[in-house]
Design an enzyme around this catalytic site. Sequence first.
Site, short mmCIF file in Angstrom:
data_model
loop_
_atom_site.label_atom_id
_atom_site.label_comp_id
_atom_site.label_asym_id
_atom_site.label_seq_id
_atom_site.Cartn_x
_atom_site.Cartn_y
_atom_site.Cartn_z
N LEU A 125 2.10 1.93 -3.56
CA LEU A 125 1.02 2.43 -4.41
C LEU A 125 0.63 3.86 -4.04
O LEU A 125 0.33 4.68 -4.92
CB LEU A 125 -0.19 1.50 -4.31
CG LEU A 125 0.03 0.06 -4.84
CD1 LEU A 125 -1.24 -0.76 -4.67
CD2 LEU A 125 0.46 0.07 -6.30
N HIS A 126 0.63 4.19 -2.75
CA HIS A 126 0.32 5.55 -2.33
C HIS A 126 1.37 6.54 -2.82
O HIS A 126 1.04 7.64 -3.25
CB HIS A 126 0.20 5.63 -0.80
CG HIS A 126 -1.16 5.31 -0.28
ND1 HIS A 126 -1.65 4.03 -0.21
CD2 HIS A 126 -2.17 6.11 0.18
CE1 HIS A 126 -2.87 4.04 0.28
NE2 HIS A 126 -3.22 5.29 0.52
N GLU A 127 2.64 6.14 -2.75
CA GLU A 127 3.70 7.03 -3.21
C GLU A 127 3.60 7.26 -4.71
O GLU A 127 3.82 8.38 -5.20
CB GLU A 127 5.06 6.46 -2.85
CG GLU A 127 6.22 7.39 -3.12
CD GLU A 127 6.15 8.67 -2.32
OE1 GLU A 127 6.54 9.73 -2.86
OE2 GLU A 127 5.71 8.64 -1.14
N SER B 246 0.83 -1.20 0.00
CA SER B 246 0.00 0.00 0.00
C SER B 246 0.87 1.26 0.00
O SER B 246 0.52 2.26 -0.64
CB SER B 246 -0.91 0.00 1.23
OG SER B 246 -1.79 1.10 1.22
#
Length: 446
Positions: A358-360, A355
């Site tokens: 993917l957030h970065e 996660s």
Amino acid sequence: MDSATSTSVETSTAAASIRRQDLGTAKDDATNGSYGNLICFTCHDYRKQDVWLGLGLYFLIPCFLFIAYLIELYASQKAKISRAQEVKSGGTSSPTPDQQAKFNYTWNIVRALHTINATAVLLITSWTVYFYIYHPLIGTFTEFHVIIVYMKIASYALTNRDLRHAYLHPAKGELAAMPEIYASCPYPDNITMSNLVYFWWAPTLVYQPVYPRTEKTRWIFVLKRLAEASVLSVFIWFCSAQYAAPTLVNSLETIDSLNFVGIIERLLKLSTISLVIWLAGFFALFQSLLNALAEVMCFGDRCFYDDWWNSASLGDYWRLWNKPVYQFMKRHVYSPMVARGYRMGHASIAVFSVSAILHELLVGVPTHNIIGVAALGMMFQLPLIAITQPLQKMKSPTGKLIGNCIFWVSFTILGQPFAALLYFYAWQAKYGSVGKKRMMDIVKNA
């Protein structure tokens, strides 16, 4: 709305709104508290190249999902041949060592093809957005789209792998574990173009051969949900341009001079409008848009979120607020690791690591600043979960109340506002006023 998406929306709106406005005026207005009317319909500085590349990627990204279909079509044909040979030779339901080795060999080829395909769509899109799409909002929606398709490709490959194993070696325990609804579309009958297209548009990230369906589409319901999403989108744009943008602009000198008291003051001021924008975005996405899409697709399973606002711990929040992502992580990361003997804590670290990456990508790539703040923010959730989990287990309501307070403080202050400040400052340091100021200082001192 995802927290990373919310951060990008605030950052991009602020960046775009000050491109054609006087920065000094914006600072004075923000400092004096007399914002006036800051709405500008022509102040969004985007290039035609951004629009055309965004549209091109919008149509290109789903093509990789159809490549995944071709890979699974190849695997299903191999499975049919193997099944026919086993039936002809009177094979057992449990795989022999030779049969298991053959299955693993085929799966290694299929897995490699899926990995190349999924990685290619993510890298091509991220590279294009980072280097060629200047406008952060266009980049955010493009990156959001590719991450959804990336996760759908992964789920399509992993679920069909399990279905293929059960098809080739129909052991009683494995067949009993299959949901009854799967019987209406058994493997490999599910490997069809129509089945994939439905999964492509269905409001879920976890692939199933068949889903619970409603009988018909209520178009009045769809129009109501779309109207809600439209009104909320305008509201988000208004709040971002009128309130978030001047607050972010006014924070630039404070951050540049490392005035920690001023940074905290800016952070607290930004937290209120940031929460309003996030809540509006959350309702627009999870309550309005996903329900509208589910109604059009006659998709029956519509539990997109639970009462996350009552979370007694950070763990509760991450399980409740975004059910599609939570179900994906549980189905394809957490549960397989636990089943293979890993500790639950190690599986949780793996989930948050995925996660975090993917957030970065979702924030750093569109803002052209991969500084790791979004990733570190996700990993920071692990100690917060460890702190609040004992509070949740306390018998008295006091523990849950304290846990809920910790959640809201970390959510409203330490989460999105802090990330928005840092990414906006990084954006301005690279493209805007902060970067120009530093360049002028260098010229003066030369």
